[in-house]
Design an enzyme around this catalytic site. Sequence first.
Site, PDB file in Angstrom:
ATOM      1  CB  THR A   1     -32.384 -18.274 102.364  1.00 61.85           C
ATOM      2  OG1 THR A   1     -32.765 -18.211 100.976  1.00 61.85           O
ATOM      3  CG2 THR A   1     -33.344 -17.408 103.137  1.00 61.85           C
TER       4      THR A   1
ATOM      5  CB  ILE B   1     -26.918 -27.968 109.780  1.00 64.85           C
ATOM      6  CG1 ILE B   1     -27.460 -27.648 111.180  1.00 64.85           C
ATOM      7  CG2 ILE B   1     -26.305 -26.726 109.132  1.00 64.85           C
ATOM      8  CD1 ILE B   1     -28.551 -26.610 111.227  1.00 64.85           C
TER       9      ILE B   1
ATOM     10  CD  GLU C   1     -40.005 -17.257 109.470  1.00 66.68           C
ATOM     11  OE1 GLU C   1     -40.656 -16.381 108.899  1.00 66.68           O
ATOM     12  OE2 GLU C   1     -40.455 -18.396 109.670  1.00 66.68           O
TER      13      GLU C   1
END
Lengths: 731, 168
Positions: A468, A613, A690
């Site tokens: 991730t 982000i 997700e």
Amino acid sequence: MTKTFRMDEAQPRLLDETGQGIVGAPLDRPEGPKKVSGRAAYAADGLPENAAHGVLVRATIAQGRVTKIDESSVSDVSGLLGVFHGPKMTRNPAQGMAGEAPVQPGDEVHYHGQPIALVVAESFEAARDAAQRLAVSYDADTDVITDPSRSETHEQDDPETAGDFEAAFAASEVTLDRTYTTPPHAAAAMEPHAAVAEWEGDAVTLRGALQMLRFNKKELADSLGIDPDKVRILSPYIGGGFGSKLGIGPEAVAAALAARELGRPVRVVMTRQTVFDSVLRRTETSQRLRLGADKDGTLRALSHDDRVSNIRDEGFAEPVSQASQFLYGAEGLSFTQTLARICRTPAGSVRAPGEAVGMLALEQAMDELAEELGMCPVELRLKNLPDKNPMTDQPFSATRLADCLREGAEQFGWGERKPMGERREGDWYVGMGMASAARSNMLIKSAARVRLTGDGAVVETDMTDIGTGSYAILGQITAEMLGLPIAQVEVRLGDTSFPGASGSGGSFGASSAGSATFLAAKAIRETLAERMGCSLSELTLQNGIARGGNREVPLSQLVDGELVEEASVESGSTADSHFSAGFGAHFAEVAVHAYTGEVRVRRMLGVMAMGRILNEKTARSQALGGMIWGIGSALTEKLTHDPRTGHLATRDLANYHVPAHADVPGDLKVVFLEERDDMANPIQTKGIGELGISGAGAAILNAVRNACGARVYDMPATPDRVITAMDAAGF
Amino acid sequence: MRTRFTVNGEPREVEHDTRATLLDILRDQLGLTGTKKGCDHGQCGACTVMVNGKRVNSCLCLAAMHEDDEMTTIEGLGSPEALSALQKAFVSQDGYQCGFCTPGQIVSATAMLEELRAGDPSYASASLEGEMALDDAEIAERMSGNLCRCSAYPLIREAIAMAAEVKS
């Protein structure tokens, strides 16, 4: 005791003010050189001296009792060290965040494929041989229910409602009533579940493939019947998780039991087949969608009822209608879930539980409604975006769904979309489809420690990086907060001796562990401001230099020895006052072969707003990965069980079709819209892992419909089903 | 039994079970754990190594069949301090996430580019003869034996295309 920060109100956007300019930058992963050169050590890679090898044995009945495990059947195997079974063996991996032992069924068998014994030998070859030949006798139950549609044990909750669905549906000018089914899915991470257990006195060290170490430590301790302080778990590198490694698994418990008994290290690596058999699958679903609207496209009624399944004694039920409950508003909303109890591989979390399959149905139903109304699917969605959660009345903390829809339509060239079946290129029909994306967002209790010396900083937390980007983003947050070049920050993860984090799951890892890291670094900033004799707001840290109070001092002078701060964060009242979710829009173009029904995805675009982000490069990778999972769930992925025994027939990667290179177009684009979610956490981020899958498959299936008229109600849309649906549509 | 072969340029001699696969010998006896076991059935490609320059699934090879062969594993292509052009490209393009399939992808791509240069055609090639184009369809087809569940596929192919250009 570290004080825990509660997220009770919006916090200043400090990361927008700090001077290093490194948060959000598309930096390479710091562990990259190790990964690409084969030097990153995963659980099965470190074989301790004198280690023995264990192979799990599975049950071959659907339900019943093991009456005998005949060790004499393998006594001729050279190098055999033992056959382990008994009351502490676990039936399946723990559910995410369980923090306690999974079911330990003793001699009972609850599903075909359940691990019932561990064979340990001096070599892997000997252990495998004995595991395959071990004679097991059973007292098998008859009339076992393995098929959810035949289950007699249905658990149904009262519907969750807002307004009066039935009345609103009856009063709607246009209505739609459709049932969609999705098959069971497997996470199928590339690294099979593995564990190496080694005891020293009464304490065990486990090298494992696990996502949530803070919980896994308690789960392993509880399974073994020892104190959690006697358990240390190391998972610095994990070969993918996607939910499948949330909880402690049978391989870890069995390895620890055998290692204790034998007084030597034991390694257990699940075979790929065992991973399919015994690791939590995603449930199959049957979903009934009822939509009612006025002719202008205003939704008046929305109902999403689903049937899922699980084995006995598991609390998890896939939250299928999760996104349907907040994505669009209507006067009448109703959601009912039915859980069928069956004897099959237990069900649990697989990437985006709920949205991954629920949005396949919801977003196809919205497409069908748009068609009924003669409306553009983008416009239908734009017309029905609520400004607060329609079920709870909580305002959204931040949503740019409308912008995502408009921006996506523009960038994708949605205006070029032709009416159904009107674009043909040789043998191929070509079409476009779209869908909204939504995934609820969470903050989970997390702690982290940051150490600052004159040479740089170190972050320590038991957070994991399952691909991730945790190594990257925790380093970036620290570098940003302490004004250091990224090369001067080291991130240490995956060790339960470090402060306990959320772990990786539910897309909450970066926000949760990131917030804890941020807060620890923030506490160090406070000390630095004191030492500079300036206020915190005057302090600037950049490239190893502190500035403030008209002074400029290198950190190497300011920090004599080491500054250490640990911080902890947890969810607070903003989680009640506001509703946080990531939103986006998926667009897809597909080609469907007129004579074979083969679907080729030609290009996709995902436009997403998911808070701040932290690393544009790793965030993009996460989003792309999710979109490709959308391809799998729409077109290829399907676990098939033998209806008589519950035996999983598709228990390897040749029979369970995850997308391969050739299934995935090169033209996959992700666009992030700038956003800050002030109510979500102190760093204004949202989950990323997700959202990419949520809705992506529906965009592809809607494109199939636009291309060739085929609407496949039983997913995946394999060529046989597409051809049948094309025939039905008159193509 | 004993088998002698060369791994990453070094002569090795191993004493092993007759049933041992090349993959297990590389990993557990020689400590070359960069080569991964993802399925043990030749379905995922994580165990890809080169034998005499050709890529193979080492899980499908018995060690005993490789007397005198020359093996190259991911460790032989570069180290963290001295990465190959392809390895560097995987880092810069983020052609991985969890990193588990990555050694297999990189070894496979290294050999694949040689196959392409040698003019071996694939299903995606326009013609069975002549020069092969290094386009995305060609790379995708030739790399489809290497699964990546994180699904870094487009970025893996970007990295391969980038490294191939650097080399040529």
